[in-house]
Scaffold this motif. Structure first.
Motif, PDB file in Angstrom:
ATOM      1  N   ASP A  34       0.843  -1.190   0.000  1.00  0.00           N
ATOM      2  CA  ASP A  34       0.000   0.000   0.000  1.00  0.00           C
ATOM      3  C   ASP A  34       0.883   1.247   0.000  1.00  0.00           C
ATOM      4  OD1 ASP A  34       0.397   1.097   2.874  1.00  0.00           O
ATOM      5  OD2 ASP A  34      -0.139  -1.001   3.229  1.00  0.00           O
ATOM      6  N   GLY A  35       0.246   2.402  -0.264  1.00  0.00           N
ATOM      7  CA  GLY A  35       0.999   3.637  -0.419  1.00  0.00           C
ATOM      8  C   GLY A  35       1.819   4.013   0.795  1.00  0.00           C
ATOM      9  N   GLY A  36       1.235   3.860   1.986  1.00  0.00           N
ATOM     10  CA  GLY A  36       1.957   4.210   3.197  1.00  0.00           C
ATOM     11  C   GLY A  36       3.204   3.361   3.389  1.00  0.00           C
ATOM     12  N   THR A  37       3.090   2.076   3.092  1.00  0.00           N
ATOM     13  CA  THR A  37       4.237   1.181   3.255  1.00  0.00           C
ATOM     14  C   THR A  37       5.320   1.501   2.237  1.00  0.00           C
ATOM     15  OG1 THR A  37       2.775  -0.559   4.084  1.00  0.00           O
ATOM     16  CG2 THR A  37       4.958  -1.234   3.356  1.00  0.00           C
ATOM     17  N   LYS A  38       4.909   1.845   1.012  1.00  0.00           N
ATOM     18  CA  LYS A  38       5.903   2.210   0.003  1.00  0.00           C
ATOM     19  C   LYS A  38       6.672   3.467   0.417  1.00  0.00           C
ATOM     20  CE  LYS A  38       3.087   2.003  -3.617  1.00  0.00           C
ATOM     21  NZ  LYS A  38       2.644   2.033  -5.040  1.00  0.00           N
ATOM     22  N   LEU A  39       5.977   4.420   1.002  1.00  0.00           N
ATOM     23  CA  LEU A  39       6.668   5.611   1.500  1.00  0.00           C
ATOM     24  C   LEU A  39       7.652   5.245   2.610  1.00  0.00           C
ATOM     25  CD1 LEU A  39       3.669   8.112   1.617  1.00  0.00           C
ATOM     26  CD2 LEU A  39       5.636   8.245   0.082  1.00  0.00           C
ATOM     27  N   GLU A  40       7.237   4.322   3.477  1.00  0.00           N
ATOM     28  CA  GLU A  40       8.130   3.869   4.551  1.00  0.00           C
ATOM     29  C   GLU A  40       9.373   3.190   3.980  1.00  0.00           C
ATOM     30  OE1 GLU A  40       5.843   1.326   7.015  1.00  0.00           O
ATOM     31  OE2 GLU A  40       4.831   2.955   8.088  1.00  0.00           O
ATOM     32  N   VAL A  41       9.182   2.387   2.945  1.00  0.00           N
ATOM     33  CA  VAL A  41      10.312   1.676   2.347  1.00  0.00           C
ATOM     34  C   VAL A  41      11.325   2.674   1.787  1.00  0.00           C
ATOM     35  CG1 VAL A  41      10.992   0.221   0.396  1.00  0.00           C
ATOM     36  CG2 VAL A  41       9.085  -0.460   1.858  1.00  0.00           C
ATOM     37  N   PHE A  42      10.832   3.692   1.079  1.00  0.00           N
ATOM     38  CA  PHE A  42      11.747   4.685   0.522  1.00  0.00           C
ATOM     39  C   PHE A  42      12.477   5.433   1.636  1.00  0.00           C
ATOM     40  CE2 PHE A  42      12.589   9.067  -0.967  1.00  0.00           C
ATOM     41  CZ  PHE A  42      13.519   8.757  -1.949  1.00  0.00           C
ATOM     42  N   ALA A  43      11.753   5.793   2.692  1.00  0.00           N
ATOM     43  CA  ALA A  43      12.383   6.479   3.821  1.00  0.00           C
ATOM     44  C   ALA A  43      13.433   5.587   4.480  1.00  0.00           C
ATOM     45  CB  ALA A  43      11.320   6.899   4.836  1.00  0.00           C
ATOM     46  N   GLN A  44      13.109   4.298   4.622  1.00  0.00           N
ATOM     47  CA  GLN A  44      14.049   3.360   5.238  1.00  0.00           C
ATOM     48  C   GLN A  44      15.300   3.212   4.378  1.00  0.00           C
ATOM     49  OE1 GLN A  44      12.543  -0.635   5.586  1.00  0.00           O
ATOM     50  NE2 GLN A  44      14.142  -1.284   7.008  1.00  0.00           N
ATOM     51  N   ARG A  74      20.878  -7.342   2.013  1.00  0.00           N
ATOM     52  CA  ARG A  74      20.124  -7.843   3.162  1.00  0.00           C
ATOM     53  C   ARG A  74      18.875  -6.995   3.406  1.00  0.00           C
ATOM     54  NH1 ARG A  74      25.379  -8.377   7.100  1.00  0.00           N
ATOM     55  NH2 ARG A  74      26.305 -10.245   6.157  1.00  0.00           N
ATOM     56  N   LEU A  75      19.029  -5.695   3.270  1.00  0.00           N
ATOM     57  CA  LEU A  75      17.896  -4.803   3.512  1.00  0.00           C
ATOM     58  C   LEU A  75      16.798  -5.009   2.473  1.00  0.00           C
ATOM     59  CD1 LEU A  75      16.551  -2.349   4.917  1.00  0.00           C
ATOM     60  CD2 LEU A  75      17.840  -0.893   3.342  1.00  0.00           C
ATOM     61  N   VAL A  76      17.161  -4.921   1.205  1.00  0.00           N
ATOM     62  CA  VAL A  76      16.150  -4.990   0.150  1.00  0.00           C
ATOM     63  C   VAL A  76      15.531  -6.382   0.055  1.00  0.00           C
ATOM     64  CG1 VAL A  76      15.754  -4.756  -2.326  1.00  0.00           C
ATOM     65  CG2 VAL A  76      17.177  -3.079  -1.136  1.00  0.00           C
ATOM     66  N   ASP A  77      16.371  -7.406   0.108  1.00  0.00           N
ATOM     67  CA  ASP A  77      15.841  -8.767  -0.011  1.00  0.00           C
ATOM     68  C   ASP A  77      14.962  -9.119   1.183  1.00  0.00           C
ATOM     69  OD1 ASP A  77      17.229  -8.947  -2.355  1.00  0.00           O
ATOM     70  OD2 ASP A  77      18.910 -10.080  -1.525  1.00  0.00           O
ATOM     71  N   GLY A  78      15.181  -8.457   2.320  1.00  0.00           N
ATOM     72  CA  GLY A  78      14.370  -8.723   3.499  1.00  0.00           C
ATOM     73  C   GLY A  78      13.017  -8.038   3.479  1.00  0.00           C
ATOM     74  N   LEU A  79      12.796  -7.183   2.495  1.00  0.00           N
ATOM     75  CA  LEU A  79      11.514  -6.486   2.425  1.00  0.00           C
ATOM     76  C   LEU A  79      10.363  -7.409   2.101  1.00  0.00           C
ATOM     77  CD1 LEU A  79      12.563  -3.208   0.553  1.00  0.00           C
ATOM     78  CD2 LEU A  79      11.915  -3.441   2.945  1.00  0.00           C
ATOM     79  N   ASP A  80      10.649  -8.574   1.549  1.00  0.00           N
ATOM     80  CA  ASP A  80       9.601  -9.554   1.271  1.00  0.00           C
ATOM     81  C   ASP A  80       8.860  -9.984   2.532  1.00  0.00           C
ATOM     82  OD1 ASP A  80       9.555  -9.752  -1.442  1.00  0.00           O
ATOM     83  OD2 ASP A  80      11.035 -11.349  -1.559  1.00  0.00           O
ATOM     84  N   SER A  81       9.571  -9.899   3.657  1.00  0.00           N
ATOM     85  CA  SER A  81       8.947 -10.340   4.900  1.00  0.00           C
ATOM     86  C   SER A  81       8.386  -9.170   5.700  1.00  0.00           C
ATOM     87  CB  SER A  81      10.000 -11.078   5.771  1.00  0.00           C
ATOM     88  OG  SER A  81      11.087 -10.244   6.065  1.00  0.00           O
ATOM     89  N   ALA A  82       8.434  -7.964   5.116  1.00  0.00           N
ATOM     90  CA  ALA A  82       7.966  -6.783   5.827  1.00  0.00           C
ATOM     91  C   ALA A  82       6.441  -6.751   5.881  1.00  0.00           C
ATOM     92  CB  ALA A  82       8.498  -5.515   5.154  1.00  0.00           C
TER      93      ALA A  82
END
Length: 238
Positions: free
Chosen positions: A153-163, A230-238
């Motif tokens: 969702d949009g909020g999570t995508k914004l969080e991912v970019f911020a992270q 590690r960060l990006v590949d771990g986003l699947d479990s976010a």
């Protein structure tokens, strides 16, 4: 009263900063522009660090009186906003996302790292909340488009970019600090001897095992790539 300190408790007003024309409030039109002020401040920061960026120094660089700058940048906090968005313009990406969101995010992170290493003051400037200007919004738009295949969702995508941005800024800040320490004669060798002596005491068996199997230190590029994976590949479990 304007000055070199921070804005008031409310911070910088993003509507006033980004949506209104950068015109002087009154009096004769100055012989410089907001762009010229921003470029001068960035040049100072690149050469001497953020502490060198004061309204007085910037005014001297553009050949103006200090008071004439305040119509464009009433305080240093506003000037920092302008500086950050200006240099983020170097990151503008024209190619559309590839559809492989992991590869796109990693490519963006590598670009961010190279960009922050070119502007060593930037990680510190990003440590406080910033109002996204037009260049920052363009990069954000690309990141959100790259993340579309995830179905987040949009909020999570914004969080991912911020992270992602926070990770890059933190890592580059560490790299810069380590590079500064490495320039001290004998510093690296002294640290290695200290850790080996501590490990030999037997009170830190996990550390001793880790040091024994560490091998040759990886390059900064390899270290960044490994952490990023590690960060990006771990986003699947976010």
């Amino acid at each position: 009263m304007p000055g070199d300190g921070k804005s008031g408790a409310a911070g910088v007003d993003p509507e006033r900063l980004w949506l209104r024309p950068a015109e002087p409030r009154r009096g004769r039109r100055p012989s410089f522009t907001r762009e010229a002020i921003t470029v001068a401040a960035v040049t100072l920061a690149d050469a001497e660090g953020l502490d060198a960026v004061t309204m007085r120094r910037v005014a001297a660089e553009v050949g103006a009186g200090v008071m004439s700058l305040y119509s464009y940048a009433p305080d240093k906090e506003t000037l920092l906003e302008l500086m950050v968005d200006h240099v983020v313009g170097e990151l503008t990406i024209t190619d559309p996302p590839t559809g492989d969101w992991r590869a796109d995010l990693k490519a963006m992170a590598h670009r961010q790292r190279a960009h922050m290493l070119r502007h060593p003051w930037l990680p510190a400037a990003l440590s406080s909340r910033r109002s996204p200007g037009p260049n920052t919004l363009a990069v954000l738009e690309h990141a959100l488009a790259a993340l579309r295949p995830t179905g987040l969702d949009g909020g999570t995508k914004l969080e991912v970019f911020a992270q992602l941005t926070a990770f890059v800024a933190g890592h580059v800040g560490y790299e810069i600090a380590q590079a500064g320490a490495a320039r001290s004669p004998g510093r690296g060798e002294a640290e290695a001897r200290y850790l080996m002596a501590v490990a030999a005491e037997g009170r830190h068996p996990e550390l001793a095992e880790a040091l024994a199997s560490a091998g040759h230190p990886p390059t900064p590029d390899d270290t960044f790539a490994r952490f990023l994976n590690r960060l990006v590949d771990g986003l699947d479990s976010a």
